[in-house]
Design a protein around this motif. Structure first.
Motif, PDB file in Angstrom:
ATOM      1  N   GLN A  76     -33.634  20.042  22.730  1.00 12.11           N
ATOM      2  CA  GLN A  76     -32.701  20.183  21.613  1.00 12.11           C
ATOM      3  C   GLN A  76     -31.463  20.976  22.024  1.00 12.11           C
ATOM      4  OE1 GLN A  76     -35.025  21.802  18.378  1.00 12.11           O
ATOM      5  NE2 GLN A  76     -35.902  19.811  17.851  1.00 12.11           N
ATOM      6  N   ARG A  77     -31.673  21.997  22.847  1.00 11.85           N
ATOM      7  CA  ARG A  77     -30.534  22.779  23.318  1.00 11.85           C
ATOM      8  C   ARG A  77     -29.599  21.916  24.173  1.00 11.85           C
ATOM      9  NH1 ARG A  77     -30.813  28.380  23.890  1.00 11.85           N
ATOM     10  NH2 ARG A  77     -28.876  28.126  25.057  1.00 11.85           N
ATOM     11  N   MET A  78     -30.174  21.092  25.046  1.00 14.51           N
ATOM     12  CA  MET A  78     -29.340  20.237  25.898  1.00 14.51           C
ATOM     13  C   MET A  78     -28.617  19.186  25.072  1.00 14.51           C
ATOM     14  SD  MET A  78     -28.167  19.718  28.894  1.00 14.51           S
ATOM     15  CE  MET A  78     -29.238  20.652  30.009  1.00 14.51           C
ATOM     16  N   ALA A  79     -29.312  18.595  24.090  1.00 12.55           N
ATOM     17  CA  ALA A  79     -28.659  17.622  23.209  1.00 12.55           C
ATOM     18  C   ALA A  79     -27.501  18.285  22.469  1.00 12.55           C
ATOM     19  CB  ALA A  79     -29.668  17.039  22.220  1.00 12.55           C
ATOM     20  N   GLY A  80     -27.719  19.540  22.052  1.00 13.65           N
ATOM     21  CA  GLY A  80     -26.654  20.286  21.385  1.00 13.65           C
ATOM     22  C   GLY A  80     -25.468  20.526  22.302  1.00 13.65           C
ATOM     23  N   GLU A  81     -25.714  20.791  23.584  1.00 11.52           N
ATOM     24  CA  GLU A  81     -24.620  20.990  24.544  1.00 11.52           C
ATOM     25  C   GLU A  81     -23.816  19.705  24.723  1.00 11.52           C
ATOM     26  OE1 GLU A  81     -23.492  23.711  26.146  1.00 11.52           O
ATOM     27  OE2 GLU A  81     -24.884  24.852  24.888  1.00 11.52           O
ATOM     28  N   PHE A  82     -24.503  18.554  24.732  1.00 10.47           N
ATOM     29  CA  PHE A  82     -23.793  17.281  24.833  1.00 10.47           C
ATOM     30  C   PHE A  82     -22.918  17.054  23.601  1.00 10.47           C
ATOM     31  CE2 PHE A  82     -26.390  16.331  28.432  1.00 10.47           C
ATOM     32  CZ  PHE A  82     -25.785  15.261  29.089  1.00 10.47           C
ATOM     33  N   ARG A  83     -23.477  17.366  22.420  1.00  9.95           N
ATOM     34  CA  ARG A  83     -22.686  17.210  21.192  1.00  9.95           C
ATOM     35  C   ARG A  83     -21.466  18.125  21.216  1.00  9.95           C
ATOM     36  NH1 ARG A  83     -27.898  16.915  18.845  1.00  9.95           N
ATOM     37  NH2 ARG A  83     -27.839  19.156  18.380  1.00  9.95           N
ATOM     38  N   LYS A  84     -21.662  19.343  21.712  1.00  9.06           N
ATOM     39  CA  LYS A  84     -20.564  20.298  21.781  1.00  9.06           C
ATOM     40  C   LYS A  84     -19.466  19.810  22.719  1.00  9.06           C
ATOM     41  CE  LYS A  84     -19.573  25.152  22.839  1.00  9.06           C
ATOM     42  NZ  LYS A  84     -20.152  26.444  23.315  1.00  9.06           N
ATOM     43  N   LYS A  85     -19.852  19.254  23.862  1.00  9.52           N
ATOM     44  CA  LYS A  85     -18.851  18.737  24.800  1.00  9.52           C
ATOM     45  C   LYS A  85     -18.082  17.579  24.185  1.00  9.52           C
ATOM     46  CE  LYS A  85     -19.527  21.616  28.099  1.00  9.52           C
ATOM     47  NZ  LYS A  85     -18.481  22.624  28.383  1.00  9.52           N
ATOM     48  N   ASN A  86     -18.806  16.705  23.471  1.00 12.61           N
ATOM     49  CA  ASN A  86     -18.108  15.607  22.790  1.00 12.61           C
ATOM     50  C   ASN A  86     -17.137  16.142  21.745  1.00 12.61           C
ATOM     51  OD1 ASN A  86     -19.403  13.587  24.243  1.00 12.61           O
ATOM     52  ND2 ASN A  86     -21.040  13.338  22.744  1.00 12.61           N
ATOM     53  N   GLU A  87     -17.575  17.175  21.017  1.00 12.77           N
ATOM     54  CA  GLU A  87     -16.735  17.752  19.964  1.00 12.77           C
ATOM     55  C   GLU A  87     -15.489  18.412  20.549  1.00 12.77           C
ATOM     56  OE1 GLU A  87     -16.029  18.454  15.830  1.00 12.77           O
ATOM     57  OE2 GLU A  87     -17.312  17.076  16.977  1.00 12.77           O
ATOM     58  N   ASP A  88     -15.577  18.907  21.781  1.00 11.28           N
ATOM     59  CA  ASP A  88     -14.408  19.490  22.433  1.00 11.28           C
ATOM     60  C   ASP A  88     -13.263  18.481  22.516  1.00 11.28           C
ATOM     61  OD1 ASP A  88     -15.673  21.890  22.794  1.00 11.28           O
ATOM     62  OD2 ASP A  88     -16.210  21.537  24.891  1.00 11.28           O
ATOM     63  N   TYR A  89     -13.613  17.184  22.565  1.00 11.54           N
ATOM     64  CA  TYR A  89     -12.611  16.130  22.659  1.00 11.54           C
ATOM     65  C   TYR A  89     -12.323  15.489  21.300  1.00 11.54           C
ATOM     66  CZ  TYR A  89     -13.253  16.290  27.735  1.00 11.54           C
ATOM     67  OH  TYR A  89     -13.304  16.708  29.045  1.00 11.54           O
ATOM     68  N   LEU A  90     -13.380  15.292  20.517  1.00 13.82           N
ATOM     69  CA  LEU A  90     -13.234  14.548  19.259  1.00 13.82           C
ATOM     70  C   LEU A  90     -12.934  15.450  18.067  1.00 13.82           C
ATOM     71  CD1 LEU A  90     -16.176  11.988  19.573  1.00 13.82           C
ATOM     72  CD2 LEU A  90     -13.834  11.809  20.421  1.00 13.82           C
ATOM     73  N   GLY A  91     -13.099  16.755  18.229  1.00 13.33           N
ATOM     74  CA  GLY A  91     -12.900  17.664  17.109  1.00 13.33           C
ATOM     75  C   GLY A  91     -11.664  18.534  17.228  1.00 13.33           C
ATOM     76  N   LEU A  92     -10.739  18.162  18.104  1.00 13.64           N
ATOM     77  CA  LEU A  92      -9.528  18.972  18.282  1.00 13.64           C
ATOM     78  C   LEU A  92      -8.748  19.121  16.976  1.00 13.64           C
ATOM     79  CD1 LEU A  92      -8.203  17.651  21.720  1.00 13.64           C
ATOM     80  CD2 LEU A  92      -9.117  19.921  21.246  1.00 13.64           C
ATOM     81  N   HIS A  93      -8.663  18.047  16.216  1.00 16.70           N
ATOM     82  CA  HIS A  93      -7.851  18.067  14.991  1.00 16.70           C
ATOM     83  C   HIS A  93      -8.395  19.025  13.947  1.00 16.70           C
ATOM     84  CE1 HIS A  93     -11.087  15.191  14.320  1.00 16.70           C
ATOM     85  NE2 HIS A  93     -10.906  15.341  13.013  1.00 16.70           N
ATOM     86  N   LYS A  94      -9.635  19.453  14.108  1.00 15.29           N
ATOM     87  CA  LYS A  94     -10.219  20.396  13.153  1.00 15.29           C
ATOM     88  C   LYS A  94      -9.760  21.826  13.416  1.00 15.29           C
ATOM     89  CE  LYS A  94     -14.382  17.538  12.781  1.00 15.29           C
ATOM     90  NZ  LYS A  94     -15.859  17.499  12.964  1.00 15.29           N
ATOM     91  N   ASN A  95      -9.021  22.018  14.501  1.00 21.68           N
ATOM     92  CA  ASN A  95      -8.661  23.379  14.922  1.00 21.68           C
ATOM     93  C   ASN A  95      -7.263  23.823  14.511  1.00 21.68           C
ATOM     94  OD1 ASN A  95     -11.153  23.592  16.268  1.00 21.68           O
ATOM     95  ND2 ASN A  95     -10.323  22.674  18.121  1.00 21.68           N
TER      96      ASN A  95
END
Length: 372
Positions: A70-89
């Motif tokens: 679960q921790r590793m899956a969370g790290e993958f989601r976080k890395k994706n969010e670094d690219y796909l969630g920029l507009h939220k910042n």
């Protein structure tokens, strides 16, 4: 007015190995999981231990597997969010009302005069001092000289009192003069500070070149991105327009792996499909331009429109050009929007198409980019 800035990537795409330790009858076991999906069990710090199977039979083994997975899956989601969630910042876009409130909240300070530290002379104090002086002045071993002492006090108290009052008032006048000078000097400083702060807000509202340039530079310095981007801004006060050129490298170093959790509790790490990579790239680019545009709208209230152009390195080819509207950005919560759907509502130039179910931007030659 032209401003350029190279933004270098923040953070790292590297995902470290995740581990979880637990105790069992044979000692202490550690489950390790790397970003490629490889699991390993160490027993008492050793690989390939003869007690490995015993460690795996422990009820804690499955819990450890679940934890690291679960921790590793969370790290993958976080890395994706670094690219796909920029507009939220990007921060809240400032409005004219916000700036009017800022002006109203300005406080013009006034110098607080110091209190005169001395007390006004009192006749009783004067007479007390004269009595003490008389005790020294009239000394006789055989006569207490009470009459002479009394006469001395009565003859001198009025004159001494007037003299003391005069000295007091002179010192007080000098002190008040100093306070007058301090008050005038400090109040002039406070007025200048107030006028400067107010004028800066007015200049920000009107989009004066100097403060707008300063604001845009500060915004560009504050941006945090996972890959290198070169940004050029061209501001026109008269048009209320900011032209923002974003130059990307041909390789954005986007995540190419995906993860899924299996029924066993373990994860499976696989390469993304070509269409998944293309869709991810499109969403990442949209998140990027919304993040940058939303941030730069705060360069001035006068920026009513922002033309964003995305180039590939060298500016020989372009991906898109879109004209964003400030009022629309303010009216909608961009952080929760469907970016692709919202993007399609703006005036734009691109070669966006759907290929195998995935949206992708095709490059356009520089000439075609402006002719389209």
């Amino acid at each position: 007015m032209s401003i350029t800035k190279t933004i270098f990537p923040q953070g790292s795409s590297y995902i470290p190995t995740i581990e979880k330790s637990y105790n069992f009858t044979g000692g202490r076991a550690t489950v390790q999981l790397d970003s490629m999906g490889n699991y390993e069990v160490l027993v008492n710090g050793q690989r390939y231990s003869t007690l490995e199977n015993s460690a795996k039979r422990s009820p804690e083994y499955k819990n450890a597997i679940t934890f690291v997975s679960q921790r590793m899956a969370g790290e993958f989601r976080k890395k994706n969010e670094d690219y796909l969630g920029l507009h939220k910042n990007f921060p809240k876009i400032q409005t004219l009302l916000d700036q009017q409130k800022n002006i109203d909240s300005l406080i013009l300070q006034n110098y607080e005069r110091e209190n005169f530290p001395l007390s006004r002379p009192d006749m009783a104090d004067i007479r007390k001092e004269l009595k003490e002086e008389a005790e020294i002045k009239f000394v006789d071993l055989y006569d207490d000289k009470q009459s002479e002492k009394k006469d001395f006090v009565n003859k001198n108290d009025s004159a001494a009192f007037r003299g003391r009052i005069q000295a007091y008032e002179e010192v007080q006048e000098f002190f008040n003069g100093i306070q007058d000078v301090k008050e005038q000097k400090n109040n002039r400083t406070y007025q200048r500070q107030y006028d400067k702060a107010k004028q800066e807000i007015i200049d920000y509202i009107n989009g004066e070149d100097k403060i707008t340039e300063e604001k845009i530079k500060n915004i560009l310095n504050s941006l945090s991105l996972p890959y290198r981007v070169d940004i050029s801004c061209f501001y026109s006060k008269s048009e209320g327009m900011l032209q923002t050129d974003i130059e990307l490298s041909s390789d954005l170093n986007l995540p190419t792996k995906k993860v899924s959790i299996l029924a066993s509790g373990k994860i499976s790490v696989k390469d993304k499909l070509v269409k998944e990579i293309e869709q991810f790239k499109t969403e990442a680019i949209l998140s990027l331009i919304y993040y940058i545009a939303g941030s730069l709208f705060n360069g001035s209230i006068n920026i009513k429109k922002q033309q964003v152009t995305v180039w590939i390195t060298g500016k020989r080819e372009g991906l898109l050009q879109v004209v964003f509207d400030r009022d629309r950005f303010v009216a909608h919560d961009i952080r929760t929007l469907n970016l692709l759907g919202d993007y399609n509502e703006y005036p734009r130039i691109d070669s966006l198409r759907i290929v195998r179910g995935a949206a992708q931007f095709d490059t356009l030659p520089k000439e075609a980019f402006f002719k389209k």
